[in-house]
Design a protein around this motif. Sequence first.
Motif, PDB file in Angstrom:
ATOM      1  N   ILE A   5       0.851  -1.188   0.000  1.00 32.32           N
ATOM      2  CA  ILE A   5       0.000   0.000   0.000  1.00 32.32           C
ATOM      3  C   ILE A   5       0.887   1.238   0.000  1.00 32.32           C
ATOM      4  O   ILE A   5       1.619   1.489   0.957  1.00 32.32           O
ATOM      5  N   SER A   6       0.830   2.000  -1.065  1.00 34.98           N
ATOM      6  CA  SER A   6       1.575   3.252  -1.132  1.00 34.98           C
ATOM      7  C   SER A   6       0.822   4.318  -0.340  1.00 34.98           C
ATOM      8  O   SER A   6      -0.410   4.391  -0.392  1.00 34.98           O
ATOM      9  N   ALA A   7       1.561   5.134   0.401  1.00 35.22           N
ATOM     10  CA  ALA A   7       0.909   6.096   1.288  1.00 35.22           C
ATOM     11  C   ALA A   7       1.577   7.457   1.240  1.00 35.22           C
ATOM     12  O   ALA A   7       2.756   7.600   0.882  1.00 35.22           O
ATOM     13  N   ILE A   8       0.793   8.462   1.618  1.00 34.71           N
ATOM     14  CA  ILE A   8       1.261   9.833   1.816  1.00 34.71           C
ATOM     15  C   ILE A   8       0.937  10.209   3.254  1.00 34.71           C
ATOM     16  O   ILE A   8      -0.150   9.903   3.747  1.00 34.71           O
ATOM     17  N   THR A   9       1.859  10.884   3.922  1.00 37.11           N
ATOM     18  CA  THR A   9       1.632  11.271   5.314  1.00 37.11           C
ATOM     19  C   THR A   9       1.793  12.774   5.480  1.00 37.11           C
ATOM     20  O   THR A   9       2.550  13.418   4.754  1.00 37.11           O
ATOM     21  N   ASN A  51      13.405   5.278   6.338  1.00 39.92           N
ATOM     22  CA  ASN A  51      12.234   4.860   7.099  1.00 39.92           C
ATOM     23  C   ASN A  51      10.960   5.037   6.287  1.00 39.92           C
ATOM     24  O   ASN A  51      10.020   4.244   6.396  1.00 39.92           O
ATOM     25  N   MET A  52      10.911   6.059   5.453  1.00 37.50           N
ATOM     26  CA  MET A  52       9.770   6.214   4.540  1.00 37.50           C
ATOM     27  C   MET A  52       9.680   5.022   3.586  1.00 37.50           C
ATOM     28  O   MET A  52       8.596   4.469   3.369  1.00 37.50           O
ATOM     29  N   ILE A  57       6.045   4.858   2.262  1.00 38.81           N
ATOM     30  CA  ILE A  57       5.597   6.246   2.199  1.00 38.81           C
ATOM     31  C   ILE A  57       6.203   6.881   0.953  1.00 38.81           C
ATOM     32  O   ILE A  57       7.419   7.076   0.873  1.00 38.81           O
ATOM     33  N   SER A  58       5.371   7.213  -0.005  1.00 38.63           N
ATOM     34  CA  SER A  58       5.881   7.784  -1.246  1.00 38.63           C
ATOM     35  C   SER A  58       6.167   9.271  -1.126  1.00 38.63           C
ATOM     36  O   SER A  58       7.062   9.798  -1.799  1.00 38.63           O
ATOM     37  N   TYR A  59       5.405   9.947  -0.264  1.00 40.78           N
ATOM     38  CA  TYR A  59       5.509  11.413  -0.168  1.00 40.78           C
ATOM     39  C   TYR A  59       5.147  11.815   1.251  1.00 40.78           C
ATOM     40  O   TYR A  59       4.206  11.267   1.847  1.00 40.78           O
TER      41      TYR A  59
END
Length: 330
Positions: A5-9, A51-52, A57-59
């Motif tokens: 699952i690609s995510a943005i935080t 860590n990303m 975490i993509s962005y």
Amino acid sequence: MTTPISAITLEEHVAFPSLDIENDPFYGNIWKIFPERLHHAKDISTTRLANMDAGNISYQILSHLPDTIALTSPSHCRAANDEMAAAIAQHPTRFGGFAALPMSDPAAAATELHHAITDLHFHGALIDNHLPDGTHYDAEHFWPVFAAAEALDVPIYLHPSPPTNDYLQSRFSGNYPLTVELGLATGAWGWHENVGLHVLKLYAAGVFERFPRLKIIIGHMGELLPIMLHRIVRLRFFEEMEKKRGKGILDVWNENVWVTTSGIFSVETLDMVLRVTKKERIMFSVDYPFEDNVTGRRFLEELRERGELSGEEVQGIAEGNVRALLGLKG
């Protein structure tokens, strides 16, 4: 094999020299206990990116840690935001920015927001929940900041702030160790009730009527508000306000507020939030460096494995909703 699952935080903190967060009285105690977190907050390349990657975490939207200097010094805010922009420029495909604003000087804060959006191409602002003396922003004196955010069509993220000493003593001291007192005043309770209260005060003061397109983000699964919303709606003074204004607190929740998961990795808590919150208004976040991106990845995986949300809905929480809010390209 299941696709990651690609995510943005978007509640992910950094520490730049201009704000001297290393010597902040409140955070100084945290660094003594968790020195590695100061190192991670100051790092905007190797450790952070690794860590990303480990957390898919993509962005990441960077934000300054809450800080007295940021609240009270326009020049330090400008310098810190410029430092952040320079750091983002080194990895523009991985980082974006939320500005710090000197909220003790609302006119200067509105000016700084314009600079951050138009010159630095940030995505909005993350501001301390209150001034160093505990003052919230419901007084009209502060409203130029909300006017600027609405005009620029960018969100304001209300982030918990260190409690004042008087508030700490009057509300949270008791027959237990100091560490427990600090925990109650911050992440265990106090931070969250205070942000939730602030949102209610903004509503009661008429902020969302004056600025009907204002976008507010709050973290930590809604800062205790989701469990209280339907009780609030039924209280007479809120009923009377809704009748006079034609806009109730649930309208504000559905039209002006977005919620992130920052720091709370419980699918059971998310289930409760989803009972009162539109799916497209919930966004994944981690609260780095105080939480780990790998923990966040596991939370999203558990959410998908439960099967109560479709794959598209999980991906919306992971990154689609924030793309829509901030206008990020896919």
